[in-house]
Design a protein around this motif. Sequence first.
Motif, PDB file in Angstrom:
ATOM      1  N   TYR A 207      -4.628   5.571   3.217  1.00 45.59           N
ATOM      2  CA  TYR A 207      -3.611   4.538   3.314  1.00 45.59           C
ATOM      3  C   TYR A 207      -4.155   3.326   4.079  1.00 45.59           C
TER       4      TYR A 207
ATOM      5  N   SER B 282       0.815  -1.200   0.000  1.00 44.74           N
ATOM      6  CA  SER B 282       0.000   0.000   0.000  1.00 44.74           C
ATOM      7  C   SER B 282       0.854   1.256   0.000  1.00 44.74           C
TER       8      SER B 282
ATOM      9  N   GLY C 245      -5.013   0.077  -5.852  1.00 40.99           N
ATOM     10  CA  GLY C 245      -4.556   0.933  -4.763  1.00 40.99           C
ATOM     11  C   GLY C 245      -4.005   2.257  -5.291  1.00 40.99           C
TER      12      GLY C 245
ATOM     13  N   ILE D  86      -6.682   1.433   1.846  1.00 41.92           N
ATOM     14  CA  ILE D  86      -6.022   0.626   0.817  1.00 41.92           C
ATOM     15  C   ILE D  86      -5.355  -0.583   1.463  1.00 41.92           C
ATOM     16  N   ALA D  87      -4.718  -0.353   2.616  1.00 39.43           N
ATOM     17  CA  ALA D  87      -4.036  -1.443   3.309  1.00 39.43           C
ATOM     18  C   ALA D  87      -5.037  -2.511   3.749  1.00 39.43           C
TER      19      ALA D  87
ATOM     20  N   GLN E 210      -6.097  -4.488   0.754  1.00 37.35           N
ATOM     21  CA  GLN E 210      -5.008  -5.329   0.282  1.00 37.35           C
ATOM     22  C   GLN E 210      -4.800  -6.506   1.241  1.00 37.35           C
TER      23      GLN E 210
END
Lengths: 310, 310
Positions: free
Chosen positions: A227, A118, A184, A230-231, A234
């Motif tokens: 962030y 990410s 991302g 997205i993390a 993911q």
Amino acid sequence: MSASILSRPRTAPTKPATRRNGFRSNRGSSNRGGGFASKLTVNGLLIIGSAYMVVPVLWLVFASTKNAADLYGTSAYALGNFSLFENIANVAKQDGGLFFRWLGNSVMYAGVGAVFGSLISVMAGYAFDKFQFRWKDSLFGFVLVGVLIPNTATVLPMYLLASLVGMTNTIWAILIPVLCNPFGVYLARVYSASYVPAETLEAARMDGAGPVRSFFSLGLPMMMPGYITIALFQFVGVWNNFMLPLVMLQDQQLLPVSVGISIWQGYSVPQPEFTPMVITGSLLSIIPLLVAFIMLQRFWKSGLTAGSVK
Amino acid sequence: MATQALTTTVRRQGRALAGTGGRTAALFLVPFFAVFAIAMIAPVIYSLVLSFHSQQKSGLGFGEAKTVFVGLENYVQVFQSETFVEGIARLGLYCLIYIPCMVGGAVVFALLMDATVAKARKLFQLLVFLPHAVPGVIAALIWAYLYTPGISPLVQALQGGGIQINFLDAHMVLPSIVNIGVWEWTGYNVIILFTALQAVPREILEAARVDGAGEIRAAVSIKFPLILPALSVIMLFTIIGTLQLFTEPNIISKATASVTSTWVPNLWAYDAAFIRHNLNQAAAASIIIAGLAAILSLAVTRLSSRMNKS
């Protein structure tokens, strides 16, 4: 560009949405929207729909409290002999605690993908939003093509390449692909546009901060919610990934829990006594995700919005 | 010298962030494009190369196999393979059932949640999202058990009502796998659509109410058209997602013989690589799947941008 829907990132319209929601619930339903019958229909349908979503998971919870005999013998939602702890002990004992090794591998693969993958995506998305450079549009086009290629279509090619360079059956066969998250980058560009004002960066530059410094001390902290979103996605994506580790890894010590459980399921076909372990293992493997999702609700909701609502 | 100075000024005109030219941008972009090249571009290129070659044994089949350039022969063989074509047809049928059920279900549920009389929206959001926190492998496992007579409360209840269904026989297994997909993805898309619905301006709905439009009328002729952009993004990702179909049939294939080892194109490619050991054909099949994804997503984006314009 093939992806005209995606090509123009927009800011997420979260603020008006919450305001309107509050407005609405204050008004209540007394002065509009019909009477008791429609209230009953709407909420009844919502309950039925949610039940469809929840019941299979509840079944998993109940089933994990049963031993093999009760599983096949008693009614599904009845509590037989409560054997949850026995089942967990059996899961832990099998092959010298291999299950927890699998869980640990999943945490490592998903964690590396979430934290570093990410960060890489956020850096790229930030650059696409804030910097001016040549071939910007065509490079972003590559990113979008990456979003649109199905993962499973690249798994076999990746395997073929990895076996050419002798990297199959190593952790790198998983750790390198999980760093690549084109969606991302797309999300990060949206977040950068909505969270990081250009004026702030300009002010930082006046104060003598270079672009790298201002990214780490200003841009990244301002984009932190993005962030994290997205993390989170993911993390879940890697945790759920099945085909990549199935294809890449042969050594059981390296497997993530998704592939490990499916191997146990294979055992349970000729040996039904494996079934409670498959079920209990499944439950144990989704608990971390459930906790993460409930705790990080705020983030995944904003992530879904930014990704899809224009 | 002079031209260089000129280009710098031109570039600076774009956005007044100095020091954000190509060299700085590269610093931010290189990590992403490096993993992108390793994890996506290189594998696809290598597979393209492999797909144009074939391993041929010389003479009587003794000695080392030689790699020979065969042009499009692998592609011809893949398309001539009955099982591959059947797999594509099955995937098409899967899409025809899955997409209307899942997307239709998500639209209806989101509209219900947005209805004025709906209660406990937050709770319903969390409940419908629950399946998305369950990895595909585990979802397939849970449903595999829910389809298995003897262990499943579902089969038991239906039998109690006098209905005999074998969810895993040759005719029912496709709808059964569709159901797993619907279970996994409906809630996720409900959240996206519900967020889009919340962004529908209050005033429009108020005006419609004043004009005498009922709740259902407002949902059909005002809210629905306004969430079409979100719906087209959902369609795009759903189609890409269906092409990935691998995990669920792979898990279900262990519980029933109705799912063959070449049931869908991804399974076919996996089978080619690991059971039949024909890497060249596996590469060709992967390229075909990726190409199919590209064509379909192009078609969806074209269609939706035309719809949005009109």
